[in-house]
Enzyme design. Sequence first.
Site, PDB file in Angstrom:
ATOM      1  N   HIS A  95      16.208 -62.697 -39.252  1.00 27.95           N
ATOM      2  CA  HIS A  95      16.706 -63.901 -39.941  1.00 27.95           C
ATOM      3  C   HIS A  95      15.549 -64.672 -40.590  1.00 27.95           C
ATOM      4  CE1 HIS A  95      20.210 -63.029 -37.501  1.00 27.95           C
ATOM      5  NE2 HIS A  95      19.678 -63.487 -36.411  1.00 27.95           N
ATOM      6  N   ASP A 146      23.590 -57.465 -35.048  1.00 31.59           N
ATOM      7  CA  ASP A 146      23.363 -58.726 -34.339  1.00 31.59           C
ATOM      8  C   ASP A 146      24.492 -59.126 -33.389  1.00 31.59           C
ATOM      9  OD1 ASP A 146      22.554 -61.242 -33.549  1.00 31.59           O
ATOM     10  OD2 ASP A 146      22.113 -62.003 -35.538  1.00 31.59           O
TER      11      ASP A 146
HETATM   12  C1  NGQ Z   1      20.745 -65.158 -29.853  1.00 32.17           C
HETATM   13  N1  NGQ Z   1      21.634 -65.253 -32.090  1.00 32.17           N
HETATM   14  O1  NGQ Z   1      19.703 -65.168 -29.217  1.00 32.17           O
HETATM   15  O2  NGQ Z   1      21.728 -64.510 -29.497  1.00 32.17           O
HETATM   16  C2  NGQ Z   1      20.821 -65.950 -31.136  1.00 32.17           C
HETATM   17  C3  NGQ Z   1      21.393 -67.297 -30.877  1.00 32.17           C
HETATM   18  C4  NGQ Z   1      19.448 -68.818 -30.508  1.00 32.17           C
HETATM   19  C5  NGQ Z   1      21.405 -65.383 -33.388  1.00 32.17           C
HETATM   20  N2  NGQ Z   1      20.339 -66.000 -33.745  1.00 32.17           N
HETATM   21  C6  NGQ Z   1      20.626 -68.120 -29.913  1.00 32.17           C
HETATM   22  N3  NGQ Z   1      22.229 -64.906 -34.286  1.00 32.17           N
HETATM   23  O3  NGQ Z   1      18.940 -68.414 -31.543  1.00 32.17           O
HETATM   24  O4  NGQ Z   1      19.012 -69.789 -29.901  1.00 32.17           O
HETATM   25 ZN    ZN Z   2      19.608 -62.291 -32.659  1.00 30.40          ZN
END
Ligand code: NGQ
Ligand code: ZN
Length: 468
Positions: A282, A333
Amino acid sequence: MSATQLFAPYALLPTGWARDVLLAWDEHGRMTTVQAGAAETPDVPRAAGPVLAGMPNLHSHAFQRGFAGLTEYRSSPQGDDPAGADSFWSWRTLMYRFAQRLSPDTLEAIATQLYIEMLRAGYTSVCEFHYVHHDVGGKSYADAAEMSLRLLRAAQRTGIGMTLLPVLYQTAGFGAKPPLAEQRRFLHDTDAMLALLERLMPACAQSGARLGLAPHSLRAVPEKSLTHALAGLQALDAQAPIHIHIAEQQREVDDCIAWSGTRPVEWLLNHADVDARWCLVHATHMDWDERRRLAHSGAVAGICPTTEANLGDGVFEAAPYMAQHGAWGIGSDSHASVSVAEELRLFEYGQRLGLQRRNVLASDTHAQVADRLYLEAVSGGARAAGRAVSGLAPGQQADFVVLDGSHPTLAGLNGPQALATHVFACHGHETLAEVRTAGRRRVQHGAHPLQAEAGKLFAAARASLLTD
Ligand code: NGQ
Ligand code: ZN
């Protein structure tokens, strides 16, 4: 008759499409021959259609497959304040709730189902960004590697290639904010993480998986820990892949600037030796200078188009990054979608919608958008995986997919037409005739040998996790 050779009427090689290609691999599943313009002989099986490299999936949180589709409702009040509306952050609250309930058995059931779905969708390997390490109270399991080993087992049983990235997670925000209660299953001090990596090394070697490390984000890992972890990893394996979430949300960029005076990608490039071992997941929000520096670093931008759309992240500005030869690949993801074709299509469509043009990501070398996207995503995905899966070439793994040239949607089309149709004008995975990893057939006409059993275990696991 040989089970280790295939004659392909069309094959997409790293250099582009070739006709009449003889593919051969050895008993370890390594490609030994990729010869274009070969004569067809009766002793070599003929592929059912055009042959493509298998696609590496460079970003997965397997457990999130367990609630995909179940956060598409309004969970925040819609007042006048846009900060109160549903967002990435309100989704994260729901995601944490689900993560609290996982057990080793339910994680394994979900991952097994997911990896079968990936293979059926044309992904032949996966980078698992794994952070639910401990029990519900935040205590280490009797074997600290329990949850990681379950993911390795799911990969091995289904046949998908694996890069396991245990996640280092320590804080709730920039400036070493103490972690939240909901984050305690994720936490390690840095030495404990390095010990986990050491524990996992032989298990990964034994199952053919690659081991790397994922500092979760600049929000979750303070600078000192990052430096210490990277030095420790360097000592264990100087080539190991390193993945990090970097600049997904505008709020994350703003918080980083408030904390350090610099943007996240900029901060990382200034403070770590970012090179081809790195994957910046990202890298959505970059300015011109960050984009230029990242493209020249050799690191891979990890793009997850359907998840980034689902979570309202923003659009990765791809054309200027790709014009500077920036490496990139795709990940599923959160698994809102598990489809190579859909990720590539949405990646291009995001650019079209933003720029009001067509065929934005075609190039002088590749007039066909799908050819360029497919080849670059395989090459960047392989770099991020740290495995020899970069395409149909000798020395690489025999990970490939065969399109179904006899399917009405593809019948009579040449290789580039078939791939363009597969990416832009298909409605499922029924145009894939077979999927192989290390030369072994894992999926044939959409079917994986474990799918019935895995489907039942998945449904039971999800039901147990969703009941209060
Ligand atoms: C994650 N997911 O770690 O699963 C993250 C969300 C975060 C994405 N970034 C949690 N899509 O970034 O704090
Ligand atoms: Zn992620």
